[in-house]
Design a protein around this motif. Structure first.
Motif, mmCIF file in Angstrom:
data_model
loop_
_atom_site.group_PDB
_atom_site.id
_atom_site.type_symbol
_atom_site.label_atom_id
_atom_site.label_comp_id
_atom_site.label_asym_id
_atom_site.label_seq_id
_atom_site.Cartn_x
_atom_site.Cartn_y
_atom_site.Cartn_z
ATOM 1 N N ALA A 1 8.355 1.131 -0.238
ATOM 2 C CA ALA A 1 7.720 -0.191 -0.117
ATOM 3 C C ALA A 1 8.284 -0.954 1.082
ATOM 4 N N SER A 2 9.600 -0.838 1.292
ATOM 5 C CA SER A 2 10.220 -1.521 2.439
ATOM 6 C C SER A 2 9.672 -0.987 3.756
ATOM 7 N N ARG B 1 6.705 0.149 4.118
ATOM 8 C CA ARG B 1 5.239 -0.028 4.088
ATOM 9 C C ARG B 1 4.481 1.292 3.896
ATOM 10 N N ARG B 2 5.111 2.245 3.212
ATOM 11 C CA ARG B 2 4.407 3.496 2.856
ATOM 12 C C ARG B 2 3.832 3.279 1.454
ATOM 13 N N TRP B 3 2.659 2.662 1.409
ATOM 14 C CA TRP B 3 2.138 2.151 0.140
ATOM 15 C C TRP B 3 1.763 3.250 -0.842
ATOM 16 N N ILE C 1 0.854 -7.586 0.803
ATOM 17 C CA ILE C 1 1.896 -6.595 1.076
ATOM 18 C C ILE C 1 3.307 -7.156 0.914
ATOM 19 N N ASP C 2 3.550 -8.401 1.284
ATOM 20 C CA ASP C 2 4.886 -8.967 1.123
ATOM 21 C C ASP C 2 5.252 -9.114 -0.359
ATOM 22 N N VAL D 1 6.310 -5.749 -1.827
ATOM 23 C CA VAL D 1 7.696 -5.409 -1.514
ATOM 24 C C VAL D 1 8.645 -6.209 -2.400
#
Length: 212
Positions: A86-87, A89-91, A179-180, A183
Motif C-alpha cells: 500500500a505504501s 501504491r501497488r494496489w 488512495i491516501d 494507505v
C-alpha cells in the motif's frame, strides 16, 4: 493537488494522520492492559498452583496450538506485505495480501473452534454451563486453569474476529476509498493485526507449554 482532510476537525492532512496514529496507540494500550490484567491473574495462579496448572495444560492440544501459531505468524507476514504494498501504491498486491491475511485469520478461528469442540467433548470446558469432568490431580485448580484459558483465548478470538471484519470492510470499500485513505487505513489495521499476533505469541507458551 493537495488532499483535504477527511474530517472537518483537522486543518491539515498531517495533523489528521498524527491524530489517527495517536488514537490507535491509545486504543492498543487500553487493549494491552485488558489482556495484561487477565494474564497477571494467570501468572500469579500459575506460580501458586504450578502442579495443577502443569497437569491441566497437558490436556490442551499442542499440535493444534502450534499449527495456529504458524498460521498467525504467516498472517503477520502477509499483513506486513500489504502494508508495504500500500505504501508503494501497488494496489492489487495490497488488496490480495489483505485478503490472504483475512483468510488466514478465518483459518485460525476454524482451528481454534475445532480445539474448543474437542475440549467441550472431553468435559474440560467450564464455560456456558457446560459440565466439567476432569480426571487429573487437583480438579478445583485445574478448573481455574481452564477458566482462565477460555477467558484469554476467547478474548483473543473476539479481537481477531474484529480484525477480520475490519479488513473485509476495507476490501469491500477499496475501490470507493481514495488512495491516501487506503494507505492510512491499511497502516492502522496493520498495527491492530500485529498487536493481536503478539498477544497470541505470549499466550501460546504460557498456556500450552506450562508443563514443559
Amino acid at each position: 493537488m493537495t488532499r483535504a482532510p477527511e474530517s472537518v476537525a483537522f486543518d491539515t492532512v498531517r495533523r489528521e494522520e498524527a491524530a489517527d496514529r495517536f488514537g490507535m496507540w491509545i486504543f492498543l494500550g487500553s487493549e494491552a492492559m485488558l489482556f495484561g490484567a487477565i494474564l497477571l491473574v494467570f501468572l500469579v495462579a500459575h506460580i501458586r498452583y504450578l502442579p495443577a496448572f502443569a497437569a491441566a495444560s497437558k490436556h490442551l492440544s499442542l499440535p493444534l496450538g502450534t499449527l495456529n501459531t504458524a498460521v498467525l505468524i504467516t498472517s503477520s507476514f502477509t499483513m506486513a506485505f500489504a502494508h508495504e504494498s500500500a505504501s508503494a501504491r501497488r494496489w492489487n498486491t495490497a488488496a490480495w495480501t489483505l485478503g490472504i491475511t483475512a483468510f488466514l485469520g478465518v483459518a485460525f478461528l476454524c482451528i481454534k473452534g475445532t480445539e474448543y469442540a474437542k475440549e467441550f467433548h472431553e468435559g474440560i470446558a467450564p464455560v456456558m454451563g457446560a459440565p466439567f469432568s476432569y480426571q487429573g490431580p487437583d480438579p478445583v485448580h485445574a478448573q481455574f486453569f481452564f477458566s482462565l484459558y477460555f477467558a484469554l483465548t476467547g478474548l483473543h478470538a473476539v479481537h481477531l474476529a474484529s480484525g477480520i471484519a475490519v479488513v473485509a470492510g476495507l476490501l469491500l470499500s477499496w475501490r470507493r476509498t481514495d488512495i491516501d485513505s487506503r494507505v492510512r487505513r491499511t497502516h492502522a489495521i496493520g498495527l491492530y493485526w500485529h498487536f493481536v499476533d503478539i498477544v497470541w505469541i505470549f499466550l501460546f507458551p504460557v498456556l500450552y507449554l506450562v508443563h514443559a
